[in-house]
Design a protein around this motif. Structure first.
Motif, PDB file in Angstrom:
ATOM      1  N   TYR A 155       0.969  -1.083  -0.222  1.00  0.00           N
ATOM      2  CA  TYR A 155      -0.061  -0.262   0.038  1.00  0.00           C
ATOM      3  C   TYR A 155       0.589   1.128   0.521  1.00  0.00           C
ATOM      4  O   TYR A 155      -0.038   2.256  -0.737  1.00  0.00           O
ATOM      5  CB  TYR A 155      -0.777  -0.150   0.983  1.00  0.00           C
ATOM      6  CG  TYR A 155      -1.502   1.161   1.447  1.00  0.00           C
ATOM      7  CD1 TYR A 155      -3.192   1.008   0.549  1.00  0.00           C
ATOM      8  CD2 TYR A 155      -1.830   2.203   2.613  1.00  0.00           C
ATOM      9  CE1 TYR A 155      -3.353   2.519   0.818  1.00  0.00           C
ATOM     10  CE2 TYR A 155      -2.235   3.669   2.078  1.00  0.00           C
ATOM     11  CZ  TYR A 155      -3.274   3.827   1.124  1.00  0.00           C
ATOM     12  OH  TYR A 155      -3.538   4.236   1.869  1.00  0.00           O
ATOM     13  N   LEU A 156       1.908   0.889   0.593  1.00  0.00           N
ATOM     14  CA  LEU A 156       3.335   2.411   0.726  1.00  0.00           C
ATOM     15  C   LEU A 156       3.144   2.731  -0.396  1.00  0.00           C
ATOM     16  O   LEU A 156       3.676   4.108  -0.777  1.00  0.00           O
ATOM     17  CB  LEU A 156       3.509   2.085   2.152  1.00  0.00           C
ATOM     18  CG  LEU A 156       4.951   3.379   2.591  1.00  0.00           C
ATOM     19  CD1 LEU A 156       4.246   4.243   2.905  1.00  0.00           C
ATOM     20  CD2 LEU A 156       5.343   2.732   3.128  1.00  0.00           C
ATOM     21  N   LEU A 157       3.522   1.779  -1.343  1.00  0.00           N
ATOM     22  CA  LEU A 157       4.171   1.807  -2.056  1.00  0.00           C
ATOM     23  C   LEU A 157       3.028   2.540  -3.471  1.00  0.00           C
ATOM     24  O   LEU A 157       4.044   3.501  -4.113  1.00  0.00           O
ATOM     25  CB  LEU A 157       4.299   0.593  -2.787  1.00  0.00           C
ATOM     26  CG  LEU A 157       5.242   0.221  -4.809  1.00  0.00           C
ATOM     27  CD1 LEU A 157       6.391   0.924  -4.887  1.00  0.00           C
ATOM     28  CD2 LEU A 157       5.450  -1.017  -4.871  1.00  0.00           C
ATOM     29  N   GLU A 158       2.014   2.349  -3.119  1.00  0.00           N
ATOM     30  CA  GLU A 158       1.201   3.032  -4.068  1.00  0.00           C
ATOM     31  C   GLU A 158       1.011   4.219  -3.648  1.00  0.00           C
ATOM     32  O   GLU A 158       0.998   5.200  -5.108  1.00  0.00           O
ATOM     33  CB  GLU A 158      -0.540   2.562  -3.842  1.00  0.00           C
ATOM     34  CG  GLU A 158      -1.270   2.752  -4.293  1.00  0.00           C
ATOM     35  CD  GLU A 158      -2.239   2.378  -4.830  1.00  0.00           C
ATOM     36  OE1 GLU A 158      -3.544   2.283  -4.866  1.00  0.00           O
ATOM     37  OE2 GLU A 158      -2.549   1.319  -4.121  1.00  0.00           O
ATOM     38  N   VAL A 159       1.175   5.081  -2.829  1.00  0.00           N
ATOM     39  CA  VAL A 159       0.900   5.838  -1.764  1.00  0.00           C
ATOM     40  C   VAL A 159       2.539   6.949  -2.709  1.00  0.00           C
ATOM     41  O   VAL A 159       2.302   8.024  -2.663  1.00  0.00           O
ATOM     42  CB  VAL A 159       0.927   5.816  -0.369  1.00  0.00           C
ATOM     43  CG1 VAL A 159       1.070   7.643   0.270  1.00  0.00           C
ATOM     44  CG2 VAL A 159      -0.285   5.424   0.183  1.00  0.00           C
ATOM     45  N   LEU A 160       3.693   6.306  -2.321  1.00  0.00           N
ATOM     46  CA  LEU A 160       4.770   7.078  -2.558  1.00  0.00           C
ATOM     47  C   LEU A 160       5.219   7.450  -4.136  1.00  0.00           C
ATOM     48  O   LEU A 160       5.782   8.619  -4.755  1.00  0.00           O
ATOM     49  CB  LEU A 160       5.928   6.328  -2.088  1.00  0.00           C
ATOM     50  CG  LEU A 160       5.793   6.379  -0.594  1.00  0.00           C
ATOM     51  CD1 LEU A 160       6.994   5.724  -0.180  1.00  0.00           C
ATOM     52  CD2 LEU A 160       6.055   7.385   0.411  1.00  0.00           C
ATOM     53  N   SER A 161       3.577   6.420  -5.197  1.00  0.00           N
ATOM     54  CA  SER A 161       4.382   6.589  -6.909  1.00  0.00           C
ATOM     55  C   SER A 161       3.984   7.613  -6.841  1.00  0.00           C
ATOM     56  O   SER A 161       4.312   8.282  -7.895  1.00  0.00           O
ATOM     57  CB  SER A 161       3.581   5.315  -7.236  1.00  0.00           C
ATOM     58  OG  SER A 161       3.837   4.259  -7.282  1.00  0.00           O
ATOM     59  N   ASP A 162       2.878   8.243  -5.884  1.00  0.00           N
ATOM     60  CA  ASP A 162       2.353   9.521  -6.546  1.00  0.00           C
ATOM     61  C   ASP A 162       1.124  10.479  -5.851  1.00  0.00           C
ATOM     62  O   ASP A 162       0.730  11.706  -6.095  1.00  0.00           O
ATOM     63  CB  ASP A 162       0.477   9.035  -7.404  1.00  0.00           C
ATOM     64  CG  ASP A 162       0.834   8.283  -8.611  1.00  0.00           C
ATOM     65  OD1 ASP A 162       1.852   8.986  -9.866  1.00  0.00           O
ATOM     66  OD2 ASP A 162       0.192   7.488  -9.029  1.00  0.00           O
ATOM     67  N   HIS A 192      10.564  -5.358   0.065  1.00  0.00           N
ATOM     68  CA  HIS A 192      10.849  -5.519  -1.680  1.00  0.00           C
ATOM     69  C   HIS A 192      11.127  -4.625  -2.873  1.00  0.00           C
ATOM     70  O   HIS A 192      11.090  -3.307  -2.047  1.00  0.00           O
ATOM     71  CB  HIS A 192       9.104  -6.100  -2.115  1.00  0.00           C
ATOM     72  CG  HIS A 192       8.674  -6.935  -3.280  1.00  0.00           C
ATOM     73  ND1 HIS A 192       8.731  -6.331  -4.662  1.00  0.00           N
ATOM     74  CD2 HIS A 192       8.370  -7.512  -3.534  1.00  0.00           C
ATOM     75  CE1 HIS A 192       8.345  -6.783  -5.201  1.00  0.00           C
ATOM     76  NE2 HIS A 192       8.268  -8.083  -4.721  1.00  0.00           N
ATOM     77  N   ASP A 193      11.876  -5.048  -3.321  1.00  0.00           N
ATOM     78  CA  ASP A 193      12.346  -4.104  -4.435  1.00  0.00           C
ATOM     79  C   ASP A 193      11.651  -3.021  -5.324  1.00  0.00           C
ATOM     80  O   ASP A 193      12.683  -2.318  -5.493  1.00  0.00           O
ATOM     81  CB  ASP A 193      13.089  -5.301  -5.929  1.00  0.00           C
ATOM     82  CG  ASP A 193      14.065  -6.355  -5.202  1.00  0.00           C
ATOM     83  OD1 ASP A 193      14.739  -6.448  -4.011  1.00  0.00           O
ATOM     84  OD2 ASP A 193      15.195  -7.057  -6.091  1.00  0.00           O
ATOM     85  N   ALA A 194      10.235  -3.511  -5.244  1.00  0.00           N
ATOM     86  CA  ALA A 194      10.245  -2.627  -6.231  1.00  0.00           C
ATOM     87  C   ALA A 194      10.074  -1.332  -5.235  1.00  0.00           C
ATOM     88  O   ALA A 194       9.626  -0.064  -5.330  1.00  0.00           O
ATOM     89  CB  ALA A 194       8.445  -3.009  -6.058  1.00  0.00           C
ATOM     90  N   LEU A 195       9.207  -1.004  -3.727  1.00  0.00           N
ATOM     91  CA  LEU A 195       9.923   0.154  -3.169  1.00  0.00           C
ATOM     92  C   LEU A 195      11.009   0.178  -2.908  1.00  0.00           C
ATOM     93  O   LEU A 195      12.023   2.215  -2.896  1.00  0.00           O
ATOM     94  CB  LEU A 195       8.745  -0.301  -1.863  1.00  0.00           C
ATOM     95  CG  LEU A 195       9.127   0.548  -0.882  1.00  0.00           C
ATOM     96  CD1 LEU A 195       7.621   0.388   0.302  1.00  0.00           C
ATOM     97  CD2 LEU A 195      10.682   1.536  -0.248  1.00  0.00           C
ATOM     98  N   LYS A 196      11.717  -0.480  -3.387  1.00  0.00           N
ATOM     99  CA  LYS A 196      13.596   0.338  -2.631  1.00  0.00           C
ATOM    100  C   LYS A 196      14.497   0.641  -4.122  1.00  0.00           C
ATOM    101  O   LYS A 196      14.459   2.124  -3.992  1.00  0.00           O
ATOM    102  CB  LYS A 196      14.404  -1.385  -2.717  1.00  0.00           C
ATOM    103  CG  LYS A 196      14.348  -1.454  -1.152  1.00  0.00           C
ATOM    104  CD  LYS A 196      15.734  -2.096  -0.987  1.00  0.00           C
ATOM    105  CE  LYS A 196      15.907  -3.294   0.332  1.00  0.00           C
ATOM    106  NZ  LYS A 196      16.786  -3.902   0.571  1.00  0.00           N
ATOM    107  N   ARG A 197      13.449   0.384  -5.352  1.00  0.00           N
ATOM    108  CA  ARG A 197      13.497   1.005  -6.218  1.00  0.00           C
ATOM    109  C   ARG A 197      13.208   2.530  -6.464  1.00  0.00           C
ATOM    110  O   ARG A 197      14.248   3.447  -7.598  1.00  0.00           O
ATOM    111  CB  ARG A 197      13.196   0.376  -7.803  1.00  0.00           C
ATOM    112  CG  ARG A 197      13.904  -1.385  -8.301  1.00  0.00           C
ATOM    113  CD  ARG A 197      13.592  -1.601  -9.743  1.00  0.00           C
ATOM    114  NE  ARG A 197      12.180  -2.033  -9.546  1.00  0.00           N
ATOM    115  CZ  ARG A 197      12.003  -2.886  -8.894  1.00  0.00           C
ATOM    116  NH1 ARG A 197      12.633  -4.220  -8.946  1.00  0.00           N
ATOM    117  NH2 ARG A 197      10.256  -3.140  -9.383  1.00  0.00           N
ATOM    118  N   ARG A 198      12.097   2.920  -5.818  1.00  0.00           N
ATOM    119  CA  ARG A 198      11.942   4.295  -5.803  1.00  0.00           C
ATOM    120  C   ARG A 198      12.341   5.091  -5.031  1.00  0.00           C
ATOM    121  O   ARG A 198      12.079   6.186  -4.675  1.00  0.00           O
ATOM    122  CB  ARG A 198      10.180   3.759  -5.755  1.00  0.00           C
ATOM    123  CG  ARG A 198       9.505   3.488  -6.048  1.00  0.00           C
ATOM    124  CD  ARG A 198       7.663   3.671  -5.980  1.00  0.00           C
ATOM    125  NE  ARG A 198       7.122   3.617  -7.501  1.00  0.00           N
ATOM    126  CZ  ARG A 198       6.265   3.538  -7.812  1.00  0.00           C
ATOM    127  NH1 ARG A 198       7.348   4.009  -8.457  1.00  0.00           N
ATOM    128  NH2 ARG A 198       6.590   2.566  -8.887  1.00  0.00           N
TER     129      ARG A 198
END
Length: 304
Positions: A155-162, A192-198
């Motif tokens: 969920y946090l990944l989605e928040v930090l995207s936009d 997860h790598d997806a969050l680290k990549r951001r």
């Protein structure tokens, strides 16, 4: 989305290093570099390292020196949207519904528009971090993310995207200016790598002896110089042992503060034994020190 405000932000690595130093944080150049890039590139800063090495303190110093609000989301197992993002003030909503009914309002749409308004929205840290501030975007500290569940991490990944949050009853709430995000983890599990990549990544390690001595000079300025040196050497040697939990910088500061409060000017075996609970937090480690390891380390400190 509007670009983040650069008011008061350091304009070089040297300025970033000076900002940390002025805030009482003794940093190496590699940390100052990644922090400067994080601020310049508008990317979250992902700080990983053992507990007590000063990851959280970086966000606090940033907030203090930049004059920004510090919003802290302390993560834990079971953290959910109602605790981290928002929830409705159900008690106040019920009162509003009853008052509307007493006033003869029976239209469902009208009633919903009244109770599901920002007036009754309780903002938790995530939503609070997206609010506009006259002082500029806040410092949003997401502390110990590894303690949260993977579902919340997603969920946090989605928040930090936009930098936006969807509230079904109100729609999408977007940040006018994205906050300055600092994420910390003690690496009790992999993120997860997806969050680290951001993010921009930095491993915060234990300081070397000279930097730890500099830290003590700032944090415990009234400590005897000989005592401070012995404390640092002792702690540095403890970290070379196979302990369940090696002492962090926070414990070094606490121990030096405690020893100074006791009026000590040098280390001795009795004092080390009596105060080991300030430095070590697990009984097995303390027992190991009491069984002779502490005396051996102390002798090495004296010889050194």
């Amino acid at each position: 989305m509007a670009q983040p405000s650069t008011r008061g932000l350091p304009q070089s690595i040297d300025e970033t290093l000076a900002l940390l130093t002025d805030g009482g944080y003794v940093a190496d150049r590699s940390l100052a570099t990644v922090l400067f890039l994080s601020l310049t590139m508008q990317r979250p800063l992902f700080l990983e390292g053992e507990a007590g090495v000063g990851k959280t303190e970086i966000a606090k110093v940033l907030a203090d020196r930049l004059g920004r609000k510090l919003i802290r989301l302390q993560c834990y197992e079971g953290l959910d949207v109602s605790s981290a993002v928002y929830e409705w003030n159900y008690a106040a909503q019920m009162i509003e519904i009853r008052m509307a009914e007493a006033a003869g309002v029976h239209d469902r749409a009208e009633m919903e528009s009244g109770v599901f308004s920002e007036k009754y929205l309780i903002r938790r840290p995530v939503l609070e971090a997206l609010e506009r501030s006259v002082d500029g975007p806040p410092i949003f500290l997401i502390d110990e993310l590894d303690r949260a569940d993977e579902a919340f991490e997603a969920y946090l990944l989605e928040v930090l995207s936009d930098y936006q949050v969807s509230v079904p009853e109100l729609g999408t709430i977007r940040a006018a200016e994205p906050p300055i995000v600092v994420i910390t983890t003690n690496r009790t599990r992999e993120i997860h790598d997806a969050l680290k990549r951001r993010c921009l990544y930095h491993w915060v390690d234990y300081p070397d002896a000279q930097r730890e001595l500099d830290i003590l000079a700032r944090k415990v300025p009234n400590a005897n110089a000989t005592l401070a040196r012995q404390v640092v050497v002792f702690v540095q040697k403890l970290r070379e042992l196979d302990l369940f939990k090696a002492p962090g910088v926070a414990e070094t500061i606490d121990w030096a503060t405690a020893l100074t409060a006791l009026g000590k000017e040098t280390l001795d075996a009795e004092t080390v034994s009596d105060t080991m609970g300030v430095l070590l937090k697990y009984q097995d480690d303390i027992a190991r020190m009491e069984e002779g390891e502490g005396v051996r380390v102390l002798e090495e400190v004296r010889v050194g």
